[in-house]
Design an enzyme around this catalytic site. Structure first.
Site, PDB file in Angstrom:
ATOM      1  N   SER A 143      22.529 -18.896 -20.406  1.00 31.12           N
ATOM      2  CA  SER A 143      23.404 -19.086 -21.563  1.00 31.12           C
ATOM      3  C   SER A 143      24.262 -20.320 -21.333  1.00 31.12           C
ATOM      4  CB  SER A 143      24.318 -17.861 -21.715  1.00 31.12           C
ATOM      5  OG  SER A 143      25.350 -18.110 -22.655  1.00 31.12           O
ATOM      6  N   TYR A 152      30.075 -11.359 -19.066  1.00 33.47           N
ATOM      7  CA  TYR A 152      28.839 -12.011 -19.518  1.00 33.47           C
ATOM      8  C   TYR A 152      28.613 -13.335 -18.780  1.00 33.47           C
ATOM      9  CZ  TYR A 152      25.399 -13.809 -22.877  1.00 33.47           C
ATOM     10  OH  TYR A 152      24.256 -14.312 -23.468  1.00 33.47           O
TER      11      TYR A 152
HETATM   12  N1  LIG Z   1      22.302 -14.623 -29.260  1.00 35.92           N
HETATM   13  C1  LIG Z   1      22.984 -15.542 -28.558  1.00 35.92           C
HETATM   14  O1  LIG Z   1      23.922 -16.199 -29.064  1.00 35.92           O
HETATM   15  C2  LIG Z   1      22.591 -15.826 -27.127  1.00 35.92           C
HETATM   16  C3  LIG Z   1      23.078 -17.014 -26.532  1.00 35.92           C
HETATM   17  C4  LIG Z   1      22.751 -17.287 -25.218  1.00 35.92           C
HETATM   18  C5  LIG Z   1      21.948 -16.424 -24.507  1.00 35.92           C
HETATM   19  N2  LIG Z   1      21.483 -15.282 -25.102  1.00 35.92           N
HETATM   20  C6  LIG Z   1      20.642 -14.401 -24.287  1.00 35.92           C
HETATM   21  O2  LIG Z   1      19.357 -14.311 -24.863  1.00 35.92           O
HETATM   22  C7  LIG Z   1      18.800 -13.017 -24.607  1.00 35.92           C
HETATM   23  C8  LIG Z   1      18.373 -12.372 -25.918  1.00 35.92           C
HETATM   24  O3  LIG Z   1      19.498 -12.315 -26.788  1.00 35.92           O
HETATM   25  P1  LIG Z   1      19.407 -11.841 -28.311  1.00 35.92           P
HETATM   26  O4  LIG Z   1      20.532 -12.495 -29.003  1.00 35.92           O
HETATM   27  O5  LIG Z   1      18.018 -11.992 -28.829  1.00 35.92           O
HETATM   28  O6  LIG Z   1      19.762 -10.280 -28.122  1.00 35.92           O
HETATM   29  P2  LIG Z   1      19.543  -9.028 -29.113  1.00 35.92           P
HETATM   30  O7  LIG Z   1      20.645  -8.071 -28.765  1.00 35.92           O
HETATM   31  O8  LIG Z   1      19.416  -9.471 -30.522  1.00 35.92           O
HETATM   32  O9  LIG Z   1      18.155  -8.417 -28.594  1.00 35.92           O
HETATM   33  C9  LIG Z   1      18.048  -7.938 -27.274  1.00 35.92           C
HETATM   34  C10 LIG Z   1      16.779  -7.120 -27.075  1.00 35.92           C
HETATM   35  O10 LIG Z   1      16.809  -6.657 -25.722  1.00 35.92           O
HETATM   36  C11 LIG Z   1      16.553  -5.251 -25.700  1.00 35.92           C
HETATM   37  N3  LIG Z   1      17.221  -4.674 -24.532  1.00 35.92           N
HETATM   38  C12 LIG Z   1      18.547  -4.450 -24.357  1.00 35.92           C
HETATM   39  N4  LIG Z   1      18.759  -3.867 -23.167  1.00 35.92           N
HETATM   40  C13 LIG Z   1      17.545  -3.727 -22.576  1.00 35.92           C
HETATM   41  C14 LIG Z   1      17.115  -3.181 -21.343  1.00 35.92           C
HETATM   42  N5  LIG Z   1      17.976  -2.640 -20.476  1.00 35.92           N
HETATM   43  N6  LIG Z   1      15.790  -3.227 -21.043  1.00 35.92           N
HETATM   44  C15 LIG Z   1      14.903  -3.758 -21.928  1.00 35.92           C
HETATM   45  N7  LIG Z   1      15.250  -4.255 -23.121  1.00 35.92           N
HETATM   46  C16 LIG Z   1      16.568  -4.232 -23.444  1.00 35.92           C
HETATM   47  C17 LIG Z   1      17.097  -4.724 -27.025  1.00 35.92           C
HETATM   48  O11 LIG Z   1      16.479  -3.481 -27.385  1.00 35.92           O
HETATM   49  C18 LIG Z   1      16.711  -5.871 -27.973  1.00 35.92           C
HETATM   50  O12 LIG Z   1      15.398  -5.706 -28.457  1.00 35.92           O
HETATM   51  C19 LIG Z   1      19.874 -12.254 -23.841  1.00 35.92           C
HETATM   52  O13 LIG Z   1      19.652 -12.355 -22.463  1.00 35.92           O
HETATM   53  C20 LIG Z   1      21.145 -12.972 -24.225  1.00 35.92           C
HETATM   54  O14 LIG Z   1      22.171 -12.796 -23.265  1.00 35.92           O
HETATM   55  C21 LIG Z   1      21.786 -14.975 -26.383  1.00 35.92           C
END
Ligand SMILES: NC(=O)c1ccc[n+]([C@@H]2O[C@H](COP(=O)([O-])OP(=O)(O)OC[C@H]3O[C@@H](n4cnc5c(N)ncnc54)[C@H](O)[C@@H]3O)[C@@H](O)[C@H]2O)c1
Length: 255
Positions: A140, A153
């Site tokens: 991130s 985080y």
């Molecule tokens: N959305 C953002 O702004 C952003 C920015 C930087 C990094 N990220 C990172 O990108 C990744 C995906 O983010 P997103 O926004 O698509 O998240 P999201 O919450 O929209 O989706 C996350 C998915 O992960 C699954 N999940 C959660 N816990 C789990 C577990 N213990 N085992 C298996 N699956 C699990 C959920 O069921 C869901 O399908 C994450 O690592 C997040 O930290 C997101």
């Protein structure tokens, strides 16, 4: 097709960034598996992606080593031998250190840090045995710079940065490449959910503020991460390992 002949497992791929990566991989000819804690949703997405059953869905809680092993055994039985692993599953907590309980911190570290550890440990030996592969971790912007109210985080994503480089360094001679992507805000359910829970009553105003924080003026679309993931997991990036790739709409360009 840029990923023809590749077999890719993406964690947390039932929605958001993981789903977009899986869709991009499938479009480029990869065989894909969606691993998610939400099996019903993973199954629905796998069917939508490849109605003939070519895309697999498996229940995996990345924070639970036994669940990871079970899922990997199930995939192996189905003849699924990944040479691409995307550690994407992750959770967020909003708060300063004083607003973070030990349980909040442990929950975030369990999923974001132990999750990468568990899944990589389970799949890396097979990848090495089969001659190598690519690992892509979802870090991130918060792993590179402090962001307000992201104490737990940011700590977890900083760990993802160094886990990526450690794996890259230790296994470079085994044909393994490991890189990570560092996105600023991507518009997914994660953002919509924490706007509801942590910014209740100020959702629209906060959404606008978060969009404007990124100089380009909007949040990133999940498919924009998918494009970068295709590059980093295909042979086009054969000389790239141990690197982190920022996609932030200009946030770190300057003040
Ligand atoms: N959305 C953002 O702004 C952003 C920015 C930087 C990094 N990220 C990172 O990108 C990744 C995906 O983010 P997103 O926004 O698509 O998240 P999201 O919450 O929209 O989706 C996350 C998915 O992960 C699954 N999940 C959660 N816990 C789990 C577990 N213990 N085992 C298996 N699956 C699990 C959920 O069921 C869901 O399908 C994450 O690592 C997040 O930290 C997101």
């Amino acid at each position: 097709m840029r990923m023809q002949g590749k077999t890719a497992l993406v964690t947390g791929a039932a929605t958001g960034i993981g789903l977009a990566i899986t869709q991009a991989f499938a479009r480029e000819g990869a065989r894909v598996a969606i691993a998610d804690i939400d099996l019903a949703r993973a199954r629905a997405q796998a069917t939508a992606l490849a109605p003939g059953g070519a895309a697999l869905a498996v229940r995996m809680d990345v924070a639970d080593a036994a669940s990871v092993d079970e899922a990997c055994a199930e995939l192996s039985k189905a003849g699924f031998a990944p040479d691409v692993l995307v550690n994407n599953a992750g959770v967020i907590h909003v708060g300063t250190i004083l607003q973070t309980t030990l349980e909040d911190l442990r929950r975030v570290l369990r999923v974001n840090v132990e999750g990468v550890f568990n899944v990589t440990k389970a799949l890396l030996p097979g990848m090495i045995e089969r001659g190598g592969g690519a690992i892509l971790n979802m870090a991130s912007l918060a792993s590179l710079t402090a962001m307000h109210d992201r104490f737990a985080y940011s700590a977890s994503k900083a760990a993802v940065q160094m886990m990526t480089r450690s794996v890259a360094l230790d296994f470079v001679k085994s044909g393994i490449r490991a890189n990570c992507i560092c996105p600023a805000r991507v518009h997914t359910e994660m953002v919509d959910n924490y706007l509801k829970t942590s910014y209740a009553g100020k959702e629209e105003e906060t959404f606008r503020r978060f969009s404007e924080y990124q100089p380009i003026g909007r949040m990133i679309r999940p498919d924009e991460i998918g494009h970068m993931a295709v590059y980093l997991c295909s042979d086009e990036s054969a000389m790239v390992t141990g690197s982190s790739f920022l996609i932030d709409g200009g946030v770190l360009t300057g003040v």
